[in-house]
Design a protein around this motif. Structure first.
Motif, PDB file in Angstrom:
ATOM      1  N   VAL A 309       0.829  -1.211   0.000  1.00 16.49           N
ATOM      2  CA  VAL A 309       0.000   0.000   0.000  1.00 16.49           C
ATOM      3  C   VAL A 309       0.865   1.264   0.000  1.00 16.49           C
ATOM      4  CG1 VAL A 309      -1.642   1.380   1.329  1.00 16.49           C
ATOM      5  CG2 VAL A 309      -2.087  -1.042   0.948  1.00 16.49           C
ATOM      6  N   PRO A 310       1.796   1.453   0.957  1.00 16.81           N
ATOM      7  CA  PRO A 310       2.610   2.677   0.896  1.00 16.81           C
ATOM      8  C   PRO A 310       3.512   2.740  -0.329  1.00 16.81           C
ATOM      9  CG  PRO A 310       3.409   1.194   2.620  1.00 16.81           C
ATOM     10  CD  PRO A 310       2.098   0.648   2.164  1.00 16.81           C
ATOM     11  N   ILE A 311       3.982   1.592  -0.803  1.00 13.07           N
ATOM     12  CA  ILE A 311       4.834   1.585  -1.993  1.00 13.07           C
ATOM     13  C   ILE A 311       4.037   2.036  -3.216  1.00 13.07           C
ATOM     14  CG2 ILE A 311       6.102   0.079  -3.587  1.00 13.07           C
ATOM     15  CD1 ILE A 311       6.863  -1.616  -1.102  1.00 13.07           C
ATOM     16  N   ARG A 312       2.847   1.495  -3.371  1.00 12.55           N
ATOM     17  CA  ARG A 312       2.009   1.863  -4.516  1.00 12.55           C
ATOM     18  C   ARG A 312       1.547   3.324  -4.418  1.00 12.55           C
ATOM     19  NH1 ARG A 312      -0.401  -1.448  -7.869  1.00 12.55           N
ATOM     20  NH2 ARG A 312      -2.424  -0.431  -7.566  1.00 12.55           N
ATOM     21  N   ARG A 313       1.299   3.785  -3.201  1.00 14.23           N
ATOM     22  CA  ARG A 313       0.944   5.195  -3.014  1.00 14.23           C
ATOM     23  C   ARG A 313       2.104   6.099  -3.460  1.00 14.23           C
ATOM     24  NH1 ARG A 313      -2.744   7.458   0.262  1.00 14.23           N
ATOM     25  NH2 ARG A 313      -1.181   8.742   1.340  1.00 14.23           N
ATOM     26  N   ALA A 314       3.323   5.728  -3.090  1.00 10.94           N
ATOM     27  CA  ALA A 314       4.487   6.535  -3.463  1.00 10.94           C
ATOM     28  C   ALA A 314       4.697   6.570  -4.967  1.00 10.94           C
ATOM     29  CB  ALA A 314       5.734   5.993  -2.765  1.00 10.94           C
ATOM     30  N   LEU A 315       4.212   5.559  -5.660  1.00 12.59           N
ATOM     31  CA  LEU A 315       4.342   5.494  -7.118  1.00 12.59           C
ATOM     32  C   LEU A 315       3.147   6.106  -7.846  1.00 12.59           C
ATOM     33  CD1 LEU A 315       5.770   1.871  -7.336  1.00 12.59           C
ATOM     34  CD2 LEU A 315       6.985   3.946  -8.039  1.00 12.59           C
ATOM     35  N   GLY A 316       2.121   6.514  -7.090  1.00 11.13           N
ATOM     36  CA  GLY A 316       0.932   7.083  -7.709  1.00 11.13           C
ATOM     37  C   GLY A 316       0.027   6.054  -8.348  1.00 11.13           C
ATOM     38  N   MET A 317       0.123   4.799  -7.910  1.00 14.45           N
ATOM     39  CA  MET A 317      -0.629   3.698  -8.527  1.00 14.45           C
ATOM     40  C   MET A 317      -1.755   3.161  -7.655  1.00 14.45           C
ATOM     41  SD  MET A 317       2.466   1.430 -10.163  1.00 14.45           S
ATOM     42  CE  MET A 317       3.563   2.121 -11.403  1.00 14.45           C
ATOM     43  N   HIS A 318      -1.799   3.592  -6.394  1.00 14.15           N
ATOM     44  CA  HIS A 318      -2.702   2.893  -5.471  1.00 14.15           C
ATOM     45  C   HIS A 318      -4.142   3.388  -5.497  1.00 14.15           C
ATOM     46  CE1 HIS A 318      -3.439  -0.027  -2.393  1.00 14.15           C
ATOM     47  NE2 HIS A 318      -3.999   0.869  -1.621  1.00 14.15           N
ATOM     48  N   GLY A 319      -4.390   4.539  -6.048  1.00 14.32           N
ATOM     49  CA  GLY A 319      -5.759   5.037  -6.111  1.00 14.32           C
ATOM     50  C   GLY A 319      -5.787   6.550  -6.085  1.00 14.32           C
ATOM     51  N   ASP A 320      -6.853   7.109  -6.655  1.00 12.98           N
ATOM     52  CA  ASP A 320      -7.013   8.557  -6.657  1.00 12.98           C
ATOM     53  C   ASP A 320      -7.468   9.055  -5.290  1.00 12.98           C
ATOM     54  OD1 ASP A 320      -6.627   9.188  -9.603  1.00 12.98           O
ATOM     55  OD2 ASP A 320      -8.196   7.662  -9.711  1.00 12.98           O
ATOM     56  N   ARG A 321      -7.243  10.341  -5.032  1.00 10.89           N
ATOM     57  CA  ARG A 321      -7.581  10.920  -3.742  1.00 10.89           C
ATOM     58  C   ARG A 321      -9.082  10.857  -3.471  1.00 10.89           C
ATOM     59  NH1 ARG A 321      -4.781  16.661  -3.327  1.00 10.89           N
ATOM     60  NH2 ARG A 321      -5.636  16.532  -1.217  1.00 10.89           N
ATOM     61  N   TYR A 322      -9.894  10.891  -4.526  1.00  6.89           N
ATOM     62  CA  TYR A 322     -11.340  10.853  -4.329  1.00  6.89           C
ATOM     63  C   TYR A 322     -11.872   9.438  -4.151  1.00  6.89           C
ATOM     64  CZ  TYR A 322     -11.104  10.083  -9.404  1.00  6.89           C
ATOM     65  OH  TYR A 322     -10.801   9.624 -10.660  1.00  6.89           O
ATOM     66  N   GLY A 323     -10.964   8.443  -4.166  1.00  8.53           N
ATOM     67  CA  GLY A 323     -11.377   7.086  -3.853  1.00  8.53           C
ATOM     68  C   GLY A 323     -11.573   6.182  -5.039  1.00  8.53           C
ATOM     69  N   THR A 324     -10.484   5.543  -5.490  1.00  3.22           N
ATOM     70  CA  THR A 324     -10.550   4.506  -6.526  1.00  3.22           C
ATOM     71  C   THR A 324      -9.587   3.387  -6.122  1.00  3.22           C
ATOM     72  OG1 THR A 324      -8.775   5.507  -7.854  1.00  3.22           O
ATOM     73  CG2 THR A 324     -11.041   6.185  -8.355  1.00  3.22           C
TER      74      THR A 324
END
Length: 488
Positions: A309-324
């Motif tokens: 989860v934190p790794i994918r967030r750092a790469l911009g792959m884990h989901g949009d801020r509005y929830g995806t």
């Protein structure tokens, strides 16, 4: 040739005779019959970052098709995630990056380093790494501890200082370098430097030692890392009933006991037919997909969902801020974006590994038989000290000669990694003189893999070409052994 009773004198003599060794190597290439049109266009491994192997027909066709289609990149990443989950289970996730080194960087920064936000000074964090080969990769991200290892990277790489390997060091992060029990770190080489010889590593005793280190440094411990390789020369020859190196399994247990992640660097490895993260207990594993998986240049991070989860967030792959559930956008490490064509190629490579594993194992089996046959011809004194093993994880054959030093006399010359970077690793530079692109070879370890002009369009071994390369290596080793005084 002269006999020597001191190591440094032997290496001095080799240095003084480099021109003569090169001359004999060129003559040997003619005697072997290596075709002129082949020289400089084939080699002992397609797993070198600076000279990757050509893509197979299957991968090329998939990339050409994908390049002509309109595909959202998040959809491609989700397909990679789905393939990984097919094999390892739904509790695992994945994230592609442009290189394995990028994967290590984002993983360590996401999981090992202290937070940079909030009041107060940052605390110091520390990760543990075995004193093992390729230390400059997964060991380059923290300041070395204890202090005797402060110059452990010495002159490695193309650039020195903070624009070189030292520039990889992360914020308030140090690494504890843990020597392994049974390992030999004696000094060797023309560029005289400690070498890392690991065929005699005791995994249980080493794990006990590392557990004590973890206990002493528990207040700042944030992670443990090691290679994911599985051959004797890398210190992972002792395996359990599942084929998992015992040391890796014990490191996973220690990490779990201290509630920190265990991250594996498997740059020269492949998913699915290689290291099984579900059996070793590791939390994250990182690949250089172009080294052994027949993929285009790309890295891949696979791990337990909690850590991804934190790794994918750092790469911009884990989901949009509005929830995806997924995204493909800007974040801290968008600089590690692999791009569309690489993603398409990785998907094709992963499908081959999942659906046609025997196709990728066959070249390893073929290489192993050829290497054994050709090394039967080497001087008996050298042959007696060899350990030849194969690895489906690295899709490679390892030729290790540490045992040539088991007697009272000096053994076959061991060149350090500093020799490799300094241009004085004669087993590499000599191969170039013979028209063969050299392989990774240092610390008494030589790795041989397919792909660099030795395979056909389907990735299968072209026997005649591969034999030329191995014959050249055998002959060069005999030449070097003669000039070192190891054989008459």
């Amino acid at each position: 040739m002269a006999k020597f009773n001191k190591k440094f004198q032997m290496y001095q003599h080799l240095q003084a005779n480099i021109a003569n060794i090169y001359a004999e190597a060129r003559k040997a290439a003619d005697e072997i019959g290596i075709p002129q049109e082949l020289r400089g266009k084939f080699g002992l491994t397609g797993a070198i970052s600076g000279c990757p192997s050509p893509l197979t027909k299957t991968i090329r066709e998939a990339m050409e098709k994908g390049a002509q289609e309109v595909i959202p990149l998040s959809k491609l990443v989700d397909e990679i995630r789905s393939i990984v989950k097919d094999v390892y289970g739904d509790e695992y996730d994945a994230a592609p990056v442009n290189t394995c080194e990028a994967g290590i960087w984002v993983t360590f920064d996401s999981l090992f380093t202290p937070p940079m936000q909030g009041r107060g000074d940052n605390y110091q964090a520390r990760y543990i790494i075995p004193y093992e080969k390729h230390l400059h990769h997964h060991g380059g991200y923290g300041r070395p501890f204890p202090g005797r290892f402060k110059d452990i990277l010495a002159d490695r790489g193309c650039t020195a200082g903070e624009l070189g390997f030292y520039g990889k060091r992360q914020n308030n992060l140090s690494m504890y370098v843990a020597p392994l029990v049974g390992a030999d770190y004696s000094v060797h080489g023309i560029k005289y430097h400690p070498t890392i010889q690991l065929t005699k590593v005791d995994p249980e005793a080493s794990a006990q030692k590392i557990r004590k280190i973890a206990e002493r440094h528990a207040t700042m411990l944030t992670g443990i890392t090691s290679l994911a390789y599985d051959t004797p020369g890398y210190g992972y020859g002792v395996k359990d009933s599942d084929g998992v190196p015992v040391l890796q399994k014990r490191l996973a247990e220690i990490a779990k006991d201290f509630d920190v992640p265990y991250v594996l660097d498997n740059a020269w490895g492949v998913p699915f037919i290689g290291h099984d993260i579900t059996k070793s207990g590791a939390d994250v594993i990182i690949y250089s997909m172009d080294k052994a998986s027949e993929s285009p240049t790309c890295g891949l991070i696979i791990g337990k969902e909690e850590y991804m989860v934190p790794i994918r967030r750092a790469l911009g792959m884990h989901g949009d801020r509005y929830g995806t559930t997924s995204s493909y956008g800007k974040a801290a490490y968008v600089v590690f974006d692999p791009g569309k064509e690489a993603l398409v190629g990785v998907i094709a490579a992963l499908k081959e590994l999942r659906d046609n594993p025997d196709k990728l194992k066959k070249p390893v089996d073929d290489m192993y038989e050829i290497v054994k046959e050709e090394f039967e011809q080497i001087h008996p004194k050298i042959k007696k000290g060899l350990i030849i093993s194969k690895s489906y994880n690295s899709r490679a054959i390892e030729v290790n000669y540490e045992k040539t030093w088991d007697c009272d006399e000096l053994g076959f010359p061991i060149f350090s990694i500093e020799d490799m970077y300094g241009g004085s690793q004669i087993l590499q530079t000599g191969m170039s003189q013979m028209g063969v692109i050299p392989t990774v070879a240092y610390d008494a370890n030589i790795m041989i893999s397919p792909g660099l002009g030795t395979t056909d369009d389907e990735g299968q071994i072209i026997e005649s070409r591969f034999r030329y390369a191995v014959k050249a290596l055998v002959k060069l080793m005999e030449i070097v052994a003669k000039y070192s005084g190891y054989i008459e």
